[in-house]
Design a protein around this motif. Structure first.
Motif, PDB file in Angstrom:
ATOM      1  N   MET A 297      24.651  -6.682  20.056  1.00  0.00           N
ATOM      2  CA  MET A 297      25.032  -5.680  21.019  1.00  0.00           C
ATOM      3  C   MET A 297      23.918  -5.570  22.056  1.00  0.00           C
ATOM      4  SD  MET A 297      25.982  -1.663  20.398  1.00  0.00           S
ATOM      5  CE  MET A 297      27.641  -1.924  19.869  1.00  0.00           C
ATOM      6  N   SER A 298      24.310  -5.501  23.336  1.00  0.00           N
ATOM      7  CA  SER A 298      23.329  -5.416  24.412  1.00  0.00           C
ATOM      8  C   SER A 298      22.675  -4.041  24.432  1.00  0.00           C
ATOM      9  CB  SER A 298      24.008  -5.683  25.755  1.00  0.00           C
ATOM     10  OG  SER A 298      24.837  -4.596  26.102  1.00  0.00           O
ATOM     11  N   LEU A 299      21.579  -3.958  25.164  1.00  0.00           N
ATOM     12  CA  LEU A 299      20.852  -2.698  25.285  1.00  0.00           C
ATOM     13  C   LEU A 299      21.711  -1.637  25.954  1.00  0.00           C
ATOM     14  CD1 LEU A 299      18.173  -1.282  24.787  1.00  0.00           C
ATOM     15  CD2 LEU A 299      17.423  -2.114  27.013  1.00  0.00           C
ATOM     16  N   GLU A 300      22.462  -2.032  26.991  1.00  0.00           N
ATOM     17  CA  GLU A 300      23.353  -1.080  27.666  1.00  0.00           C
ATOM     18  C   GLU A 300      24.462  -0.611  26.739  1.00  0.00           C
ATOM     19  OE1 GLU A 300      23.188   0.485  30.576  1.00  0.00           O
ATOM     20  OE2 GLU A 300      21.270  -0.470  30.963  1.00  0.00           O
ATOM     21  N   GLY A 301      25.007  -1.533  25.946  1.00  0.00           N
ATOM     22  CA  GLY A 301      26.048  -1.157  24.989  1.00  0.00           C
ATOM     23  C   GLY A 301      25.521  -0.201  23.939  1.00  0.00           C
ATOM     24  N   LEU A 302      24.304  -0.437  23.501  1.00  0.00           N
ATOM     25  CA  LEU A 302      23.674   0.447  22.526  1.00  0.00           C
ATOM     26  C   LEU A 302      23.421   1.826  23.133  1.00  0.00           C
ATOM     27  CD1 LEU A 302      22.622   0.476  19.629  1.00  0.00           C
ATOM     28  CD2 LEU A 302      20.413  -0.252  20.512  1.00  0.00           C
ATOM     29  N   ASN A 303      22.986   1.840  24.388  1.00  0.00           N
ATOM     30  CA  ASN A 303      22.770   3.106  25.082  1.00  0.00           C
ATOM     31  C   ASN A 303      24.071   3.890  25.199  1.00  0.00           C
ATOM     32  OD1 ASN A 303      21.359   5.099  26.543  1.00  0.00           O
ATOM     33  ND2 ASN A 303      21.971   4.148  28.466  1.00  0.00           N
ATOM     34  N   MET A 304      25.156   3.206  25.544  1.00  0.00           N
ATOM     35  CA  MET A 304      26.459   3.872  25.657  1.00  0.00           C
ATOM     36  C   MET A 304      26.909   4.416  24.302  1.00  0.00           C
ATOM     37  SD  MET A 304      28.370   1.344  28.370  1.00  0.00           S
ATOM     38  CE  MET A 304      29.949   2.120  28.196  1.00  0.00           C
ATOM     39  N   LEU A 305      26.642   3.688  23.229  1.00  0.00           N
ATOM     40  CA  LEU A 305      26.996   4.151  21.888  1.00  0.00           C
ATOM     41  C   LEU A 305      26.234   5.432  21.548  1.00  0.00           C
ATOM     42  CD1 LEU A 305      28.430   3.690  19.150  1.00  0.00           C
ATOM     43  CD2 LEU A 305      26.411   2.389  18.469  1.00  0.00           C
ATOM     44  N   TRP A 306      24.923   5.457  21.859  1.00  0.00           N
ATOM     45  CA  TRP A 306      24.126   6.649  21.579  1.00  0.00           C
ATOM     46  C   TRP A 306      24.581   7.833  22.424  1.00  0.00           C
ATOM     47  CZ3 TRP A 306      22.082   7.345  17.247  1.00  0.00           C
ATOM     48  CH2 TRP A 306      21.489   6.309  16.549  1.00  0.00           C
ATOM     49  N   GLN A 307      25.000   7.576  23.648  1.00  0.00           N
ATOM     50  CA  GLN A 307      25.515   8.664  24.488  1.00  0.00           C
ATOM     51  C   GLN A 307      26.804   9.231  23.913  1.00  0.00           C
ATOM     52  OE1 GLN A 307      23.773  10.106  26.800  1.00  0.00           O
ATOM     53  NE2 GLN A 307      22.200   8.598  26.343  1.00  0.00           N
ATOM     54  N   LEU A 308      27.654   8.362  23.375  1.00  0.00           N
ATOM     55  CA  LEU A 308      28.889   8.821  22.735  1.00  0.00           C
ATOM     56  C   LEU A 308      28.574   9.654  21.496  1.00  0.00           C
ATOM     57  CD1 LEU A 308      31.986   8.783  22.543  1.00  0.00           C
ATOM     58  CD2 LEU A 308      31.769   6.686  21.195  1.00  0.00           C
ATOM     59  N   VAL A 309      27.644   9.189  20.686  1.00  0.00           N
ATOM     60  CA  VAL A 309      27.246   9.932  19.479  1.00  0.00           C
ATOM     61  C   VAL A 309      26.677  11.293  19.876  1.00  0.00           C
ATOM     62  CG1 VAL A 309      25.593   9.956  17.563  1.00  0.00           C
ATOM     63  CG2 VAL A 309      26.913   7.889  18.043  1.00  0.00           C
ATOM     64  N   ALA A 310      25.831  11.323  20.905  1.00  0.00           N
ATOM     65  CA  ALA A 310      25.240  12.581  21.361  1.00  0.00           C
ATOM     66  C   ALA A 310      26.313  13.534  21.874  1.00  0.00           C
ATOM     67  CB  ALA A 310      24.201  12.313  22.433  1.00  0.00           C
ATOM     68  N   ALA A 311      27.297  13.013  22.606  1.00  0.00           N
ATOM     69  CA  ALA A 311      28.376  13.863  23.117  1.00  0.00           C
ATOM     70  C   ALA A 311      29.207  14.436  21.972  1.00  0.00           C
ATOM     71  CB  ALA A 311      29.256  13.073  24.076  1.00  0.00           C
ATOM     72  N   VAL A 312      29.475  13.631  20.950  1.00  0.00           N
ATOM     73  CA  VAL A 312      30.236  14.108  19.790  1.00  0.00           C
ATOM     74  C   VAL A 312      29.467  15.215  19.073  1.00  0.00           C
ATOM     75  CG1 VAL A 312      31.070  13.451  17.495  1.00  0.00           C
ATOM     76  CG2 VAL A 312      31.596  12.018  19.473  1.00  0.00           C
ATOM     77  N   PHE A 313      28.173  15.025  18.881  1.00  0.00           N
ATOM     78  CA  PHE A 313      27.383  16.055  18.214  1.00  0.00           C
ATOM     79  C   PHE A 313      27.260  17.322  19.061  1.00  0.00           C
ATOM     80  CE2 PHE A 313      26.175  12.744  15.240  1.00  0.00           C
ATOM     81  CZ  PHE A 313      26.159  13.458  14.049  1.00  0.00           C
ATOM     82  N   ALA A 314      27.187  17.182  20.371  1.00  0.00           N
ATOM     83  CA  ALA A 314      27.177  18.362  21.243  1.00  0.00           C
ATOM     84  C   ALA A 314      28.496  19.115  21.109  1.00  0.00           C
ATOM     85  CB  ALA A 314      26.938  17.959  22.691  1.00  0.00           C
ATOM     86  N   GLY A 315      29.597  18.365  21.033  1.00  0.00           N
ATOM     87  CA  GLY A 315      30.904  18.996  20.836  1.00  0.00           C
ATOM     88  C   GLY A 315      31.017  19.673  19.487  1.00  0.00           C
ATOM     89  N   LEU A 316      30.515  19.023  18.450  1.00  0.00           N
ATOM     90  CA  LEU A 316      30.546  19.625  17.112  1.00  0.00           C
ATOM     91  C   LEU A 316      29.694  20.890  17.056  1.00  0.00           C
ATOM     92  CD1 LEU A 316      30.363  16.469  14.817  1.00  0.00           C
ATOM     93  CD2 LEU A 316      32.309  18.017  15.108  1.00  0.00           C
TER      94      LEU A 316
END
Length: 178
Positions: free
Chosen positions: A1-20
């Motif tokens: 997985m590329s660095l940008e793809g990994l960054n996007m994954l972490w942003q998604l995880v962070a958004a989910v946790f902010a929502g939770l």
């Protein structure tokens, strides 16, 4: 997985946790009110938490990128944008790109009575993945004319010659004593 793809994954995880987290606040508020608050308050606050995180991330992008630059780098221009699908950008426009001059790469030469400075401008753009490009330029501090250079032999592209105002941050950074 590329660095940008990994960054996007972490942003998604962070958004989910902010929502939770925001949904948890809604659940606590509902419990504290003796369940008088409607049930939809929990998912509504969860959605607002995710949107709030995304807004924060978008507006923090410029400061985050600027903090990653070396001390010799100077931001000489920024571009902001308003987008109808992001209505908050009509209140505070979103920084979508900026141009940086690295002071450590300035090369000054004398050509007759003219002072010429060769430098590199770096352009950062916020898109689905961050874009970075660079271009070498030659600026005549006395005539206030700038031309891009191309190739390994740095041939001037005279068709793209342009005048630079003396009051611009770029001119002030490249030719401070002009």
């Amino acid at each position: 997985m590329s660095l940008e793809g990994l960054n996007m994954l972490w942003q998604l995880v962070a958004a989910v946790f902010a929502g939770l987290g925001a949904a948890g606040v809604g659940l606590i508020l509902r419990q504290l009110s003796g369940k008088r608050l409607p049930r939809w308050i929990v998912p509504a606050l969860g959605g607002l938490g995710m949107i709030g995180y995304q807004i924060h991330y978008e507006y923090a992008w410029f400061d985050y990128k600027q903090a990653q630059l070396p001390a010799s780098a100077e931001v000489v221009s920024t571009e902001t944008d308003r987008m109808f699908w992001r209505p908050w950008t009509y209140i505070v426009p979103l920084t979508t790109g900026f141009t940086v001059l690295d002071q450590s790469n300035l090369v000054t030469q004398e050509a007759g009575e003219d002072r010429l400075v060769e430098f590199i401008l770096y352009r950062f753009e916020r898109q689905h993945t961050d874009m970075v490009s660079h271009q070498t330029y030659l600026l005549n501090c006395d005539a206030r004319e700038m031309v891009p250079l191309s190739g390994d032999n740095r041939e001037p592209r005279y068709a793209e010659l342009r005048h630079v105002e003396g009051s611009t941050p770029l001119f002030q950074a490249v030719c401070p004593n002009a």
